[in-house]
Each structure stands twice: as structure tokens, then as C-alpha cells.
Design a protein around this motif. Structure first.
Motif, short mmCIF file in Angstrom:
data_model
loop_
_atom_site.label_atom_id
_atom_site.label_comp_id
_atom_site.label_asym_id
_atom_site.label_seq_id
_atom_site.Cartn_x
_atom_site.Cartn_y
_atom_site.Cartn_z
N GLY A 132 0.80 -1.22 0.00
CA GLY A 132 0.00 0.00 0.00
C GLY A 132 0.84 1.26 0.00
O GLY A 132 0.32 2.35 0.24
N ARG A 133 2.15 1.13 -0.30
CA ARG A 133 2.99 2.33 -0.24
C ARG A 133 2.71 3.27 -1.41
O ARG A 133 2.87 4.48 -1.31
CB ARG A 133 4.47 1.94 -0.22
N LYS A 134 2.30 2.71 -2.55
CA LYS A 134 1.92 3.51 -3.70
C LYS A 134 0.76 2.83 -4.43
O LYS A 134 0.61 1.60 -4.38
CB LYS A 134 3.09 3.67 -4.69
N ASN A 135 -0.04 3.64 -5.11
CA ASN A 135 -1.09 3.13 -5.98
C ASN A 135 -0.59 3.17 -7.42
O ASN A 135 0.41 3.82 -7.72
CB ASN A 135 -2.35 3.98 -5.83
N TRP A 136 -1.31 2.51 -8.32
CA TRP A 136 -0.85 2.44 -9.71
C TRP A 136 -1.95 2.78 -10.70
O TRP A 136 -3.13 2.51 -10.45
CB TRP A 136 -0.29 1.04 -10.02
N MET A 137 -1.54 3.37 -11.81
CA MET A 137 -2.42 3.64 -12.94
C MET A 137 -1.92 2.84 -14.14
O MET A 137 -0.75 2.97 -14.53
CB MET A 137 -2.42 5.14 -13.28
N ILE A 138 -2.80 2.00 -14.70
CA ILE A 138 -2.44 1.19 -15.87
C ILE A 138 -3.50 1.38 -16.95
O ILE A 138 -4.69 1.52 -16.65
CB ILE A 138 -2.30 -0.30 -15.49
N TYR A 139 -3.05 1.39 -18.19
CA TYR A 139 -3.95 1.52 -19.34
C TYR A 139 -4.02 0.17 -20.06
O TYR A 139 -3.15 -0.16 -20.87
CB TYR A 139 -3.43 2.61 -20.28
N PRO A 140 -5.06 -0.62 -19.76
CA PRO A 140 -5.14 -1.99 -20.31
C PRO A 140 -5.22 -2.06 -21.83
O PRO A 140 -5.00 -3.13 -22.40
CB PRO A 140 -6.43 -2.53 -19.67
N GLU A 141 -5.54 -0.94 -22.48
CA GLU A 141 -5.57 -0.97 -23.95
C GLU A 141 -4.17 -1.17 -24.51
O GLU A 141 -4.02 -1.54 -25.68
CB GLU A 141 -6.19 0.33 -24.47
N PHE B 224 -13.28 -7.00 -25.31
CA PHE B 224 -13.13 -5.78 -26.10
C PHE B 224 -11.95 -5.92 -27.04
O PHE B 224 -10.86 -6.33 -26.64
CB PHE B 224 -12.94 -4.57 -25.19
N THR B 225 -12.17 -5.55 -28.31
CA THR B 225 -11.13 -5.61 -29.33
C THR B 225 -10.83 -4.20 -29.81
O THR B 225 -11.74 -3.39 -30.04
CB THR B 225 -11.58 -6.47 -30.52
N LEU B 226 -9.54 -3.90 -29.98
CA LEU B 226 -9.09 -2.57 -30.38
C LEU B 226 -8.56 -2.62 -31.80
O LEU B 226 -7.98 -3.62 -32.24
CB LEU B 226 -8.00 -2.08 -29.44
N ASP B 227 -8.72 -1.51 -32.52
CA ASP B 227 -8.27 -1.42 -33.91
C ASP B 227 -7.00 -0.57 -33.94
O ASP B 227 -7.06 0.66 -33.87
CB ASP B 227 -9.36 -0.78 -34.76
N THR C 92 -4.82 -8.22 -20.59
CA THR C 92 -5.32 -8.70 -19.30
C THR C 92 -4.30 -8.54 -18.18
O THR C 92 -4.53 -8.96 -17.05
CB THR C 92 -5.71 -10.20 -19.40
N GLY C 93 -3.17 -7.91 -18.49
CA GLY C 93 -2.09 -7.78 -17.50
C GLY C 93 -2.51 -7.06 -16.24
O GLY C 93 -2.11 -7.44 -15.13
N ALA C 94 -3.32 -6.01 -16.37
CA ALA C 94 -3.75 -5.26 -15.19
C ALA C 94 -4.59 -6.14 -14.28
O ALA C 94 -4.45 -6.10 -13.04
CB ALA C 94 -4.55 -4.02 -15.61
N TYR D 276 -8.60 -18.46 -14.96
CA TYR D 276 -10.06 -18.52 -15.09
C TYR D 276 -10.67 -17.10 -15.10
O TYR D 276 -11.64 -16.84 -15.81
CB TYR D 276 -10.63 -19.32 -13.92
N CYS D 277 -10.06 -16.19 -14.34
CA CYS D 277 -10.67 -14.87 -14.11
C CYS D 277 -10.13 -13.74 -14.98
O CYS D 277 -10.79 -12.70 -15.11
CB CYS D 277 -10.48 -14.46 -12.65
N ARG D 278 -8.96 -13.90 -15.56
CA ARG D 278 -8.27 -12.74 -16.14
C ARG D 278 -9.09 -12.05 -17.23
O ARG D 278 -9.15 -10.81 -17.28
CB ARG D 278 -6.89 -13.14 -16.66
N HIS D 279 -9.72 -12.82 -18.10
CA HIS D 279 -10.50 -12.20 -19.17
C HIS D 279 -11.81 -11.62 -18.64
O HIS D 279 -12.23 -10.53 -19.05
CB HIS D 279 -10.78 -13.23 -20.27
N ASP D 280 -12.44 -12.34 -17.73
CA ASP D 280 -13.70 -11.85 -17.16
C ASP D 280 -13.49 -10.55 -16.39
O ASP D 280 -14.23 -9.58 -16.57
CB ASP D 280 -14.30 -12.90 -16.22
N LEU D 281 -12.47 -10.51 -15.54
CA LEU D 281 -12.20 -9.31 -14.75
C LEU D 281 -11.87 -8.13 -15.66
O LEU D 281 -12.34 -7.00 -15.45
CB LEU D 281 -11.06 -9.56 -13.77
N THR D 282 -11.07 -8.39 -16.69
CA THR D 282 -10.72 -7.33 -17.64
C THR D 282 -11.97 -6.77 -18.31
O THR D 282 -12.14 -5.55 -18.43
CB THR D 282 -9.75 -7.85 -18.71
#
Length: 715
Positions: A106-115, A130-133, A143-145, A280-286
């Protein structure tokens, strides 16, 4: 990264905001859990988001946030700056371990852009996930985030188990692996994921000062960087930046339910490993958090404009037709109650239909013309260049070559919005006009009802129908009249005149000026611009259902009718003013009121003031007795505004004036006649010593003069 450096960088950004006049709006701050390790996930459209977003969050929550940035920008002084403020390269060898260590402790929070990269074309398709062009083809949202968020919580549990088992070696290795300091402990709070939507409005291309600044620092700038400086410079300098935080997703709770679901699906499985759970969860959570990111978009005027152009079936479109389609589509989007909507498409959108310049409409219209989407044919007719509009160009040029397409792509995910636009465009022109007319009128009545209830007094309030706006309408009539009452009065004051005209083949909108028809305290808290807006509501409604349109106003309503006539871009067929209050007999309005306001400022130091005066009105049922000094001052300002714009009036005009009017100086009529630029104009004087000549003795003569003038100008 030191807190001092972080704070200093924060103040640097704040100074930058002030210099650039950046308009940042934060929504959903209540969803920020200050003591929970947080992984923010957001959509990615601009490069500056990477290093600006952490400081925006910090400035509004005091939560320190780190972010990832593409390795290619870690060069020179800028790369040094990014390293010092804690931004991490996407190719850092210990990237994941650093992020996990920050979240676990909890020392720092993070911002990630899953796109995974800037989605410059905003082209996103939902097909399960979701698919990106992108430039080199389509790709799924990363799904890394999601994996990192789950790992942060699962590894915490693994660490605790090692502690409880007394496995000192494993604990030591884990502390080293995740860069935990000697005295650092695990956070006692669960890791949460907070979806963040970033919406910019308006998005425009064009030369800006940041482009020149870039030229000074770098001798050779490639086209890609030029494009980014052009678009992102304009966003920083000229756009509203809306940041919305959605409800946090608690990772411990999420994983608990996911594991339970897995066990229910496979009863033979007695133990589920962390890796199996993550897989099992990575795609669903994303999908869950990206769905929240995209749905929190702020729907704005440009989105609606882009959708109407996309779904309009004909090759040519008139501006009035386009505006009506936008008005109804905006009404429907707001009515869905599932999207956040920008103030540019809320109830005030009637202003789009007032024949005056609308900044939101004009801006996106200019953009469409400049980029060849709309081609001006004649007057208010435009050709839609559909092939140009569908041109996606190059991934790195679409933002400057087809900006409207980018804006359209941003809302193409939401089929219900597009369907609303299609449904409205399928209606006939007559149906659309009639619907717009009734929408504006119903909203006007709703506003009055709200004001009436807000200021309701058992003792002082008049019957509700006295102050309500009204419409006398038959579809077969093609002549419309916008009719306004006077200062301190109500629509009932002009209802008899309205009925007289309606019986002679005219539709009439009886305007209720803001602050009137309720209590005098309501009028005290309004200004003349709001009175003008009220008049314009009636105008916008009647413009839809009238082939010929006349503006008629009594007393202060006459001033508003003059002002409206002066400001309209399209022809008004006639103007009638009755005892227009250009100059008053009571010198207190012109000379004493300004002095009284200054005196009140002085007296307020001693808790005393001269807030209002009382007098018995000519028709107490319709008028206020109490006259607030603040309201008189607004009347004075309206009189001055009207005097300034008299010369802009060119429409046929009838000026009716009582010769011995006790309120308005009869000379007002002559001044109006002399200063307006109309070729057809005349004064009709009436032998009366009353001001309210639209009621009581002699009213029929006034009514007939108005009727004759309108009939003369229908030819």
C-alpha cells in the motif's frame, strides 16, 4: 520516488493547469478509498495522460499514484524526469515485481492503461471482450492489469501463510523479490481496482502554442510527434477534461466468488491453485472493469452531432433539420438514464433552436466543413460527403484528418444511443417539428412547476395557473406569435390578447419570464439574461410549427421582443411592442437604483439595507406588490442592453403606446421608432392614462391593432 519530489511535481502540474487554463472536472471522488491499495485502470487517448493523471488524482485525493509509460519516451531530460517522479518503463526488467510490491504494502497506488497503447481512433468493438483497432491490426484489451490486481491479493495471502508457518527463508525471498523495505508491512486493506474514464470535449485539431514550443526544443520533429502536439496541445489548451472514477472492485471479494463459481462448475476439484484461478478470471475481470471504463463516458454535443451525420439517409441536410435531430437525440440519450451527459446536451439545448449562434454547434460544424465531411451548397443546405466521413485514414493521422470519425467511434460501442438517433431520423419532418415543439413547451411548464413549488407560500402564492406558461395551438394554423408579459407580472396578463389572436387564426405561445408568476423573492434571485432565455424558449418552440412568426411583448416583454428580433440570424416576420419599457417615469430606475446598490453595500456593514419597496399594482391578481432593488437593477440593465441593439432591428415593427402611460415615458415609443432600422414601422398612440392596456377598458382596440398589423405582414 520521494514525497517531496512528488509534491513538487504536483505543484508543477497545478501551475501548468493555471497557465494553460486547463478545464479539469473530477467526478466520482467518493469511490476513492484512500487507505486501500488501488490499481486504477483507464482508457488511453493521449500521451500526456501517462504523467498527468497521477498528479490529478493526487491533487484531489492525496493518493500517490505511479504509472507505466512506453519505453520509447524515456529519453533525454524528459526520461530523467519520468524516472524521478516514479513513472516506470513498460520494459523495466522488474516492472511487475515493483508494481506488486507497491500494491501489497500500500505504499503507492498504480495507474495502468489496459488498452496497451493510445487508441487514437477510439475504435473499440465488443464481442464478448473488447477488441481494439490498431495500426498493425486488431488486438484484444490486455489482461495484464487484471492479473496484477489478482496477484497482489493472492501473493499477500501466500506471504501471510509463510509467516504463520514460520518459513523465514520464503518470507525473506518474497520481501526481496517485491522490494519490501526492512520495516515495511503488508497493507491490512484489500487491493481494489478502480475503473476510470477520461473524456475530452471538444476534440479539435489546429495550430497551437505547444507546436511552436516543440519546434524550439527539437530541430526535426517527425509527423507522428507533430500530430500528437497538435491534438494534445489543443486538448490541454482548449478542452474540458472529464475524469470519472467508478465503484471500486474489491479483489478479495471478487476472487472469493470466482473460486466458489469454479468449485460449483467442477465438483470433483478439491483444490484450485492461484494460477488456475487467475487463468479462469483474467478475461472476465478485464471485461468487467473495461466495461465500466467505457460506460462512464461523458456523452456530449459532438457525439450526438457525429451520430446524426452517420445515420442520416439523405445526401443533403439543412441546418434546421440537423439541429432538430440533435435536439431529439439528446433528449432520448438523457432519457435513457444510463449514461452521464454533458451540460451541452441537457435542458438548455433549446438554445440550439433559437436562430442565434450556438458555440457548440458552430464549433463542430466548422470542424466538419474544414475536414470535408460537410460541403456547403447554399444558404443553410449542406451535402454530406459520406465517403470522406467513413475514411479512417492512417492510425496516426485520423485524429487530425477525420476528427469527427474519432468522436463517432467513441460512442459506437453503445447500440442504444445509435438506435435512438435512427428512430428519430425515421420520422417525417412534420412529426419531428411537432415533437420538438411539445418537448420545449413541456419542459417550460416543468420549470415553472419547480419554481412554483420552491417558492410556494400558503398565504402569498397565487393559483398555479396564473403564472404558468401557456400555448394556444391548432396544427392547421401556420402563423405563430411569441407573446410576453411585463415586469413583476405573469402570463395571465397577456392571456386575453393571446385568445383574441388565436381566435383569428394564430398559434400563440404565452411566455412565463423566469422569476415571475411565483413570489417576488423568486424574481429577486433572477437576472435579465434569464428573462431573455425564457422568451427564447417560447421562440424556439414556435419556430418549429410556424411558417410566419411574430414577436409581441408588453412593457418589459416588449424590450425582450426587441432584443430577440435584433439577435436572430433568420427573418422575423413582424415585431409588436406595447408600452415598451425603454424609459420609465420613475427616475429611481435610471438614477436611484445604482446609488441604492452602492448604499446597500455600505449599509450591509451595519446589518441594514434597503432591499425592496412595496406598491399596489394595477392588477394585484397577476402582479407582485414587492419590488426588490436587485430586480429593478436588472430591469435597468435590460433597458440599456435594448438601447444598444435597437439599430439591429430591421423587421416590420408596430409600436403601441399609451399617451399618458404612468409607468413608461411616452417618448420611449418615438425613440424606438427613430433608432430601429426597419423600413416598415409605425407608432399607434392610445388615449389612456393606464399602463396595462392589454387588460381592462379599451383593450379590444389594442388587440385589433395587433391583429391588423400581423395580417398586413402575412401578405
Amino acid at each position: 520516488m520521494s514525497s517531496l519530489l512528488y509534491s513538487s511535481s504536483h505543484y508543477l502540474i497545478k501551475m501548468l493547469e493555471s497557465i494553460l487554463d486547463t478545464n479539469i472536472h473530477i467526478h466520482g471522488e467518493e469511490h476513492l478509498l484512500h487507505d486501500s491499495p488501488t490499481l486504477f485502470v483507464a482508457n488511453h487517448f493521449t500521451r500526456f495522460e501517462t504523467f498527468v493523471m497521477p498528479y490529478i488524482i493526487y491533487s484531489h485525493s492525496n493518493m500517490e499514484v505511479r504509472s507505466l509509460a512506453d519505453h520509447s519516451i524515456f529519453v533525454g531530460y524528459f526520461g530523467t524526469f519520468l524516472n524521478k517522479v516514479g513513472t516506470l518503463s513498460t520494459e523495466h526488467e522488474s516492472r511487475n515485481e515493483i508494481i506488486l510490491g507497491d500494491l501489497m504494502t500500500g505504499r503507492k497506488n498504480w495507474m495502468i492503461y489496459p488498452e496497451g497503447a493510445m487508441v487514437k481512433n477510439k475504435k473499440i468493438v465488443k464481442n464478448g471482450g473488447f477488441t481494439l483497432d490498431f495500426l498493425d491490426g486488431r488486438d484484444s484489451v490486455h489482461t495484464g492489469a487484471a492479473v496484477l490486481a489478482m496477484q497482489a491479493e493472492l501473493i499477500k495471502h501466500e506471504y501471510k501463510r509463510a509467516q504463520q508457518a514460520g518459513d523465514i527463508l520464503k518470507v525473506r525471498k518474497m520481501r526481496e523479490k517485491y522490494f519490501m523495505g526492512a520495516n515495511e508491512r503488508l497493507s491490512y486493506r484489500n487491493t481494489v481496482v478502480v475503473p476510470v474514464n477520461i473524456t475530452y470535449t471538444p476534440i479539435r485539431s489546429g495550430i497551437n502554442p505547444l507546436m511552436s514550443l516543440g519546434d524550439k526544443f527539437v530541430k526535426i520533429i517527425d509527423e507522428r510527434i507533430k500530430e500528437e502536439l497538435e491534438i494534445e496541445g489543443n486538448i490541454l489548451l482548449n478542452s474540458e477534461i472529464h475524469i470519472r472514477f467508478d465503484e471500486p472492485i474489491d479483489m478479495s471479494e471478487y476472487l472469493y466468488h470466482a473460486k466458489k463459481e469454479m468449485k460449483n462448475q467442477n465438483e470433483k476439484s478439491t483444490k484450485i491453485s492461484d494460477n488456475e484461478l487467475i487463468s479462469y478470471c483474467r478475461h472476465d475481470l478485464t471485461t468487467v472493469f473495461m466495461d465500466a471504463v467505457y460506460k462512464n463516458i461523458l456523452i456530449n454535443f459532438d457525439h450526438i452531432f457525429a451520430l446524426v451525420i452517420e445515420y442520416y439517409q439523405e445526401d443533403f441536410i439543412g441546418l434546421h433539420e440537423l439541429k432538430r435531430a440533435i435536439f431529439l437525440a439528446a433528449r432520448d440519450v438523457e432519457g435513457l438514464k444510463i449514461f452521464h451527459v454533458h451540460h451541452s446536451i441537457t435542458d438548455e439545448l433549446y438554445k440550439l433552436l433559437t436562430d442565434e449562434q450556438d458555440p457548440w454547434f458552430q464549433s463542430v460544424l466548422n470542424l466538419s466543413v474544414e475536414q470535408g465531411i460537410l460541403i456547403h451548397v447554399e444558404d443553410e443546405l449542406y451535402k454530406i460527403n459520406k465517403s470522406a466521413y467513413k475514411n479512417e485514414h492512417h492510425f496516426h493521422t485520423i485524429r487530425i484528418k477525420n476528427t469527427l470519425r474519432v468522436i463517432l467511434n467513441e460512442v459506437s460501442l453503445f447500440c442504444n444511443i445509435g438506435q435512438s438517433v435512427k428512430d428519430n431520423l425515421s420520422k417525417s419532418s412534420a412529426e419531428i417539428k411537432d415533437e420538438v415543439f411539445h418537448v420545449i413547451y413541456n419542459r417550460d411548464k416543468k420549470l415553472y412547476k419547480q419554481d412554483y413549488n420552491t417558492f410556494y407560500s400558503v398565504i402569498l402564492s397565487k393559483p398555479k395557473d396564473v403564472g404558468s406558461p401557456f400555448v394556444l395551438y391548432k396544427p392547421e394554423y401556420s402563423t405563430g406569435v411569441v407573446l410576453s408579459h411585463g415586469y413583476k407580472s405573469s402570463p395571465s396578463e397577456i392571456k386575453e390578447l393571446a385568445q383574441y389572436l388565436h381566435e383569428r387564426g394564430m398559434n400563440v405561445y404565452g411566455v412565463r419570464l423566469k422569476g415571475h408568476g411565483t413570489l417576488s423573492e423568486d424574481l429577486r434571485d433572477t437576472n435579465w439574461e434569464q428573462w431573455y432565455d425564457s422568451f427564447n424558449r417560447g421562440f424556439a418552440a414556435m419556430r418549429q410549427v410556424s411558417k410566419k412568426l411574430f414577436l409581441v411583448g408588453f412593457s418589459t416583454g416588449g424590450l425582450l421582443a426587441i432584443l430577440a428580433t435584433a439577435r436572430k440570424l433568420n427573418k422575423i416576420d413582424g415585431l409588436v411592442v406595447i408600452n415598451a419599457a425603454l424609459e420609465l417615469q420613475d427616475i429611481r430606475v435610471n438614477y436611484v437604483v445604482p446609488t441604492l446598490n452602492k448604499l446597500n453595500d455600505f449599509l450591509s456593514l451595519f446589518n441594514a439595507d434597503l432591499e425592496y419597496v412595496e406598491s399596489e399594482p394595477e392588477f394585484p391578481l397577476f402582479n407582485y406588490k414587492r419590488n426588490y432593488i436587485k430586480s429593478l437593477d436588472q430591469l435597468r440593465l435590460l433597458m440599456q442592453e435594448c438601447k444598444n441593439e435597437l439599430s439591429l432591428v430591421t423587421t416590420p415593427t408596430l409600436i403601441i403606446q399609451g399617451k399618458s402611460d404612468p409607468v413608461v415615458k411616452p417618448q420611449s415609443a418615438q425613440k424606438i421608432l427613430e433608432q430601429i432600422s426597419s423600413k416598415i414601422k409605425r407608432i399607434e398612440n392610445f388615449e389612456t392614462d393606464r399602463h396595462v392596456i392589454v387588460l381592462g377598458e379599451g383593450k379590444e382596440s389594442v388587440f385589433e391593432s395587433v391583429n391588423i398589423f400581423i395580417k398586413e405582414n402575412l401578405k
